[in-house]
Each structure stands twice: as structure tokens, then as C-alpha cells.
Scaffold this motif. Structure first.
Motif, PDB file in Angstrom:
ATOM      1  N   ASP A  74      -4.021  -4.833  33.838  1.00 47.54           N
ATOM      2  CA  ASP A  74      -2.775  -5.412  33.345  1.00 47.54           C
ATOM      3  C   ASP A  74      -3.010  -6.486  32.291  1.00 47.54           C
ATOM      4  OD1 ASP A  74      -1.342  -3.721  34.921  1.00 47.54           O
ATOM      5  OD2 ASP A  74      -0.584  -5.249  36.296  1.00 47.54           O
ATOM      6  N   ARG A  75      -4.033  -7.291  32.466  1.00 48.12           N
ATOM      7  CA  ARG A  75      -4.300  -8.368  31.504  1.00 48.12           C
ATOM      8  C   ARG A  75      -4.672  -7.805  30.134  1.00 48.12           C
ATOM      9  NH1 ARG A  75      -4.191 -13.775  30.713  1.00 48.12           N
ATOM     10  NH2 ARG A  75      -5.635 -14.410  29.107  1.00 48.12           N
ATOM     11  N   SER A  76      -5.574  -6.840  30.088  1.00 48.74           N
ATOM     12  CA  SER A  76      -5.964  -6.279  28.790  1.00 48.74           C
ATOM     13  C   SER A  76      -4.811  -5.501  28.172  1.00 48.74           C
ATOM     14  CB  SER A  76      -7.204  -5.402  28.922  1.00 48.74           C
ATOM     15  OG  SER A  76      -6.933  -4.267  29.699  1.00 48.74           O
ATOM     16  N   TYR A  77      -4.008  -4.837  29.011  1.00 47.81           N
ATOM     17  CA  TYR A  77      -2.823  -4.148  28.498  1.00 47.81           C
ATOM     18  C   TYR A  77      -1.864  -5.145  27.856  1.00 47.81           C
ATOM     19  CZ  TYR A  77       1.685  -1.798  28.471  1.00 47.81           C
ATOM     20  OH  TYR A  77       2.901  -1.292  28.090  1.00 47.81           O
ATOM     21  N   ALA A  78      -1.637  -6.264  28.536  1.00 51.08           N
ATOM     22  CA  ALA A  78      -0.725  -7.285  28.007  1.00 51.08           C
ATOM     23  C   ALA A  78      -1.267  -7.889  26.715  1.00 51.08           C
ATOM     24  CB  ALA A  78      -0.501  -8.377  29.048  1.00 51.08           C
ATOM     25  N   GLU A  79      -2.571  -8.118  26.642  1.00 52.97           N
ATOM     26  CA  GLU A  79      -3.164  -8.674  25.419  1.00 52.97           C
ATOM     27  C   GLU A  79      -3.020  -7.706  24.249  1.00 52.97           C
ATOM     28  OE1 GLU A  79      -7.139  -9.417  26.721  1.00 52.97           O
ATOM     29  OE2 GLU A  79      -6.641 -11.400  27.546  1.00 52.97           O
ATOM     30  N   ASP A 107       3.124 -14.404  35.443  1.00 53.02           N
ATOM     31  CA  ASP A 107       1.982 -15.303  35.228  1.00 53.02           C
ATOM     32  C   ASP A 107       1.029 -14.737  34.177  1.00 53.02           C
ATOM     33  OD1 ASP A 107       2.961 -17.062  37.106  1.00 53.02           O
ATOM     34  OD2 ASP A 107       1.852 -16.130  38.757  1.00 53.02           O
ATOM     35  N   THR A 108       0.769 -13.450  34.248  1.00 48.38           N
ATOM     36  CA  THR A 108      -0.097 -12.802  33.260  1.00 48.38           C
ATOM     37  C   THR A 108       0.543 -12.864  31.881  1.00 48.38           C
ATOM     38  OG1 THR A 108      -0.909 -11.294  34.970  1.00 48.38           O
ATOM     39  CG2 THR A 108      -1.312 -10.677  32.686  1.00 48.38           C
ATOM     40  N   ILE A 109       1.835 -12.610  31.810  1.00 42.50           N
ATOM     41  CA  ILE A 109       2.545 -12.653  30.528  1.00 42.50           C
ATOM     42  C   ILE A 109       2.448 -14.044  29.918  1.00 42.50           C
ATOM     43  CG2 ILE A 109       4.805 -12.494  29.417  1.00 42.50           C
ATOM     44  CD1 ILE A 109       5.528 -10.343  31.509  1.00 42.50           C
TER      45      ILE A 109
END
Length: 174
Positions: A74-79, A107-109
Motif C-alpha cells: 500500500d505504501r509504494s502504491y500510494a507513493e 495514516d499512509t496517505i
């Protein structure tokens, strides 16, 4: 209908192949991949008259495999999505809305947007350039279309102050 095949019953192997095939074509968040797999299971269950809830454990196992292998992050997708939207002129609000829709947690966003490259003004300038607003408009029409350009920037999710600075900037400054 000729050429249409009946959906097969979902198994872990079939769902894994479907997930990998989807991930080969698209980047995805964990929640979005879950929705894709749930739609596939639902289609098969409708055809065979089964309850889709019976397959939720299978979907969880496939998702765990994908996360453990690093196919879904999810983090790399969001980045990646944030960088892409920023280049196109996406505002912070628009990026938050799209990532929330894809199932990325808040939080990730927030952390990606705070760490991310590009400021809100750079994104606003990119949006104005792409839409030919303000300083990127024909000089003869610029004054007459100022209010509409400001409204377009605000509808795109930029604050009024940023929209005002970008629309009123000289072409070289923007």
C-alpha cells in the motif's frame, strides 16, 4: 452467447493466478485487489448458486500471499499514485480522495503526502498548464476568463490563495 465460457469455481490457485494477472497489468492497493477478487468470486457464485461468503477465507489467503511476496504494498502504491497525480496537477484533496477510494488507510496517505515530492503550488501550476488556465491562456482572453479560471482551480481542489497566485502569475513565474 457463443464464445462465452461459464465461470469456474474459485480455488486458491485460480484466485492467485487472477491476482497475479491483474497485478501484472495494474498497480493496486491491498483493499482494491480484495475487491477485484471478490467480484470474480461473486460472478462464479452467481453462476453456480453458491454463497460468496464461503470463499472469503480463500481471498484472505491469496491476499496474504501477495502481500508477503511483495506484489502488493500500500505504501509504494500510494507513493507511485501520488507522484503521478502531482505531475498531472492533482491537488492534495484530489489525491487523498483517490487513494481513500482505492482503500489506502489515512495514516499512509498523510505520511506519503507529507514526504512526497512536489508542492501544492507546483501541482497547481502543472494543472493550469495542462488546462491552459491563467498565464498559459491566450493573452487576449486572460482578463475576461480570470474568474472562470479561478473557479476551475478551486473545483480541482486547490485553495483559493494558491489558485489566485497561479492564475495571476506571469507566464515565466508559473
Amino acid at each position: 452467447m457463443p464464445g462465452k465460457t461459464n465461470p469456474k469455481l474459485p480455488t486458491i490457485e485460480r484466485l492467485t493466478r487472477s491476482a497475479v494477472h491483474y497485478l501484472e497489468r495494474y498497480s493496486s492497493s491491498q483493499n482494491n485487489l480484495r475487491k477485484v477478487l471478490e467480484r470474480r468470486v461473486l460472478k462464479a457464485c452467481r453462476h453456480h448458486g453458491l454463497d460468496p461468503a464461503e470463499f472469503s477465507e480463500m481471498i484472505d489467503k491469496v491476499l496474504k500471499r501477495c502481500v508477503d511476496s511483495g506484489l502488493v504494498n500500500d505504501r509504494s502504491y500510494a507513493e507511485t499514485k501520488t507522484a503521478s497525480l502531482r505531475r498531472r496537477g492533482g491537488s492534495r484533496r484530489k489525491i487523498e480522495a483517490q487513494l481513500t477510494q482505492k482503500g489506502v488507510d489515512r495514516d499512509t496517505i498523510r505520511s506519503v503526502l507529507d514526504d512526497g515530492a512536489g508542492t501544492e503550488e507546483e501541482a497547481a501550476a502543472a494543472y493550469a498548464r495542462r488546462r491552459r488556465l491563467g498565464p498559459f491562456r491566450n493573452a487576449a482572453d486572460r482578463a475576461a476568463r480570470r474568474e472562470k479560471d479561478l473557479a476551475a482551480m478551486c473545483r480541482a481542489g486547490f485553495s483559493f490563495d494558491i489558485a489566485l497566485r497561479v492564475i495571476d502569475a506571469a507566464k515565466d513565474d508559473a
